[in-house]
Scaffold this active site. Sequence first.
Site, short mmCIF file in Angstrom:
data_model
loop_
_atom_site.label_atom_id
_atom_site.label_comp_id
_atom_site.label_asym_id
_atom_site.label_seq_id
_atom_site.Cartn_x
_atom_site.Cartn_y
_atom_site.Cartn_z
N ASP A 213 97.79 57.25 71.07
CA ASP A 213 97.12 57.46 72.10
C ASP A 213 96.81 56.33 73.20
OD1 ASP A 213 95.28 58.95 74.55
OD2 ASP A 213 93.68 58.99 72.87
N ASP B 139 99.62 58.07 79.85
CA ASP B 139 98.79 58.64 78.68
C ASP B 139 99.75 59.20 77.86
OD1 ASP B 139 96.97 59.35 76.98
OD2 ASP B 139 96.03 60.84 78.37
#
Length: 492
Positions: free
Chosen positions: A92, A307
Amino acid sequence: MSTVYITLRNAFTSTLLGAIVLLHVASGFPATLTLTLERAFPMNHRIELSQLRDRGTIRFGLKGSYDPHVAGLYFTKVKLGSPPKDYYVQIDTRSDVLWVGCKPCIDCPTSSKFNIPITLYDPLSSSTSTPVSCSDQICAQAGQTYNSSSCSHNQCTYTIYYGDGSATLGHYVSDLIHLETFLTDTKSLNVSTSVVFGCSTMETGILATSDGAVDGVLGLGRQSLSIISQLSSQGIAPNSFAHCLADGGGILVIGQPTVPHIIFTPLVKSQGYYSTHLHSISINGKKLSIDPSVFAINNDKAGTIIDSGTTLAYLTEEAYTPFVDAITKSVSLSVQQRTSNGNPCYSITSSVSNIFPIVSLNFVGGASMHLRPQDYLSLQSSKNGAEVWCMGFQRSPEKGITILGDLVLKNKFIVYDLDAQRIGWVDYDCFSIVEVSSNSSSSSGEVVNPSQISSGRSLWIRSHQQIPVIVIASIAQLTMMFLGFQAIDMSL
């Protein structure tokens, strides 16, 4: 002060290593070692940590998918603790903390749909685990990153909230992470070093269900608690990383991989995320009539965020409607339009690549990211030669923010060059980028699936093994004298 343990690897010293370790045991030192020495450089060639930082890359094989019907995330395996144990963690880039589920844990999942074991980290069973106290400087840094950091029983605690509404609560610990650094495709070093990570004692939302169950999250953000920042500050790796995501897996590389034809755009220094300056969108080379100010970056707008922890992609409201309208208009004669949960969808009977246009995301500095139809549409169903594709770009749930998730990032090598404050990309086949030796003594390499890359192979020898120590140790001592071999203690 943290100690880095390094393994040098080749065939001859692999044999010599056993004698060295046994000599260590016979001399009355602790029976279990994390420092191993095998040669990966020419003899009489001293190894500096700067060489490791400049030359080495740490590679993690990835599993997962950008398809929300299959996985909707990517995860890798890390080794933590003493003795090392494997933990599967989602990568992440929008969060900073590495954390894993910890004993005891409230509402932590016990099984996963990804057919991976769920393992809880136990600080009491790791001989190198240390809790982070409230007075530790790391705790103050964590408080700057996450305002919810606090103190409980002199342990530095945290609460991390994610965009999907899930959360994790726990405390910070310091323990060894075990890494394999590739100096070349045939030579590697095993490195073990102390890092701070989260010990999660409670999870909520999708984190607590088997649908999205992994052992934790590998935060790759820009703050000081990120693994990237911690390894860089210790001189283990450069302040950069890259990933290549594909359907079924991919690779994560810590370090600066050599990949040709990468184009870069600057990162926005004032933002904590990997934010960039997107200034326009083109369809088949024609720029859409979107006011560039909708992509502006200021106090209440984070711009365009890269992201890996987001499955699809999100456009700010002012850009979403003209984008969807332009796509729909360009294919109106070749598709049957429909909606699914309010999302525009298109039924087609021929190749999606032949019907839908190329989309270009144009960034500051002249860099453009070109998207095939498969990079902005998501396959909903396929039956009897007919396919239904739905718009992969959604309306952004956050005002003034555009997010590029896995759907857009897939099949590209995305490079985060933090020293130069830039991010780059190039189209790439993620399953043909790694060439390593199948045998440490072999000079010939073989191409391997990134998911087959291990995260380290440290050698552990315990004192109860019955081997003629004195004879082997004597041979080792004579050999070391002959070669001029010196063990180097490296502390940071």
